[in-house]
Write an enzyme that holds these catalytic residues in place. Structure first.
Site, PDB file in Angstrom:
ATOM      1  N   GLU A  41      -2.474  26.295  33.558  1.00 22.29           N
ATOM      2  CA  GLU A  41      -2.378  27.425  32.630  1.00 22.29           C
ATOM      3  C   GLU A  41      -3.732  28.131  32.623  1.00 22.29           C
ATOM      4  OE1 GLU A  41      -2.413  28.031  27.823  1.00 22.29           O
ATOM      5  OE2 GLU A  41      -1.108  26.427  28.609  1.00 22.29           O
ATOM      6  N   ARG A  45      -8.896  34.055  28.149  1.00 23.03           N
ATOM      7  CA  ARG A  45     -10.135  34.009  27.369  1.00 23.03           C
ATOM      8  C   ARG A  45     -11.290  34.637  28.131  1.00 23.03           C
ATOM      9  NH1 ARG A  45      -9.882  27.753  24.992  1.00 23.03           N
ATOM     10  NH2 ARG A  45      -7.790  27.925  24.071  1.00 23.03           N
ATOM     11  N   LYS A 129       4.884  25.744  22.076  1.00 18.82           N
ATOM     12  CA  LYS A 129       3.565  25.124  22.136  1.00 18.82           C
ATOM     13  C   LYS A 129       3.230  24.619  20.735  1.00 18.82           C
ATOM     14  CE  LYS A 129      -1.309  26.285  22.979  1.00 18.82           C
ATOM     15  NZ  LYS A 129      -2.228  27.249  23.596  1.00 18.82           N
TER      16      LYS A 129
END
Length: 305
Positions: A41, A45, A129
């Site tokens: 993943e 960011r 998640k």
């Protein structure tokens, strides 16, 4: 479950990485695949996220690459355009979720409470998640959520580590675990991708140990056990009360048939007796008629004389 999510479930672990340099993406993906973990993943960011995803898709097509920390529709569009197979959000973004659903892109919205789980279910999404896992109650919270949300599956991240990975993966409502701790930052910074490959077997073994054998059927067993208990209770009730009752009904039915046959036999015998009586009476009547005729003839003969 979507095929992409099913594949993630089979892999069991999702390394999460924030790449500062897109040039590291392909070597990292190759190192993970070589170590038996064909997924990652890549988080938004950093500004290199989309380029990193594109590099992985172009150079390591066997890697199932997803995009994490997707906060906006623009992020989602860039991720999918670059080749991301799935989208992960830290929280619930209605705009991002709707965009993913409209474009048939698997999305794992981040949740940490029952209310958020219920909200995501309203979109028809059953895989989510769980973030931040440790700060939101960890394993105890996931066990609590399993009661009212048995169909929901989670991918915990945030506070998952080597010490508790197996404990998370053993839960029936966890399909995989993610985390940045799986990829040492210093190894990536120093471009020591051989160290990444060397670390993978340990992670893969933990995943297989937790998801294999009896743990692989825990969700099914959880649903099967109440059925088994109900069957045993029913069997006990039938053995204790039902079978004697059924036996009694059979005996009663058998006696009814016997009585009916006996009555039929008695009726047959009575009919034969009646028929014999009719025959006897008929013979007597014929005899009397013969006598009357003979008497009449004698009287006639005497009159003529």
């Amino acid at each position: 479950m979507h095929e992409v999510l099913r594949t993630l479930s089979e892999i069991g672990i999702i390394p999460v990485v924030a790449l500062e340099d897109a040039a590291d993406a392909a070597p990292l993906a190759k190192a993970l695949c070589a170590g038996g973990i064909p997924t990652a993943e890549v988080t938004f960011r950093t500004g290199a996220a989309a380029a990193s995803i594109a590099a992985i898709r172009q150079n390591v097509p066997e890697m199932l690459v997803g995009a994490g920390t997707v906060l906006t529709v623009e992020n989602a569009e860039a991720a999918v355009a670059a080749g991301a197979a799935y989208i992960v959000t830290p929280g619930i973004s209605e705009a991002v979720v709707r965009w993913c659903l409209e474009h048939s892109v698997p999305v794992l919205p981040g949740v940490s409470t029952a209310s958020e789980v219920q909200k995501v279910l309203e979109y028809g999404i059953e895989v989510m998640k769980f973030f931040p896992a440790a700060a939101s109650g960890g394993i105890a919270m996931l066990k609590g959520l399993y009661g009212p949300f048995k169909k929901v599956r989670f991918v915990p991240t945030g506070g998952v580590n080597a010490a508790n990975l197996n404990d998370f993966l053993r839960l029936p409502n966890v399909i995989a675990c993610g985390g940045t701790w799986m990829l040492p930052a210093d190894a990536i910074r120093e471009k020591d991708f051989a160290a990444v490959t060397a670390l993978c077997p340990t992670l893969a073994f933990a995943s297989e140990e937790s998801s294999g054998g009896i743990n692989a059927i825990l969700p099914q067993m959880d649903e099967f056990i109440p059925m088994l208990i109900a069957f045993l209770i029913l069997w006990f009730i039938l053995a204790k009360f039902g079978w004697p009752l059924f036996n009694g009904m059979l005996e009663k039915r058998e006696q009814t048939i016997k009585d009916s046959l006996e009555k039929s036999e008695q009726a047959r015998i009575e009919s034969e007796r009646t028929l014999e009586e009719y025959k006897r009476q008929l013979e007597e009547a014929k005899s009397q008629a013969s006598q009357i005729v003979a008497e009449a003839k004698r009287t006639g003969d005497a009159a003529k004389a």
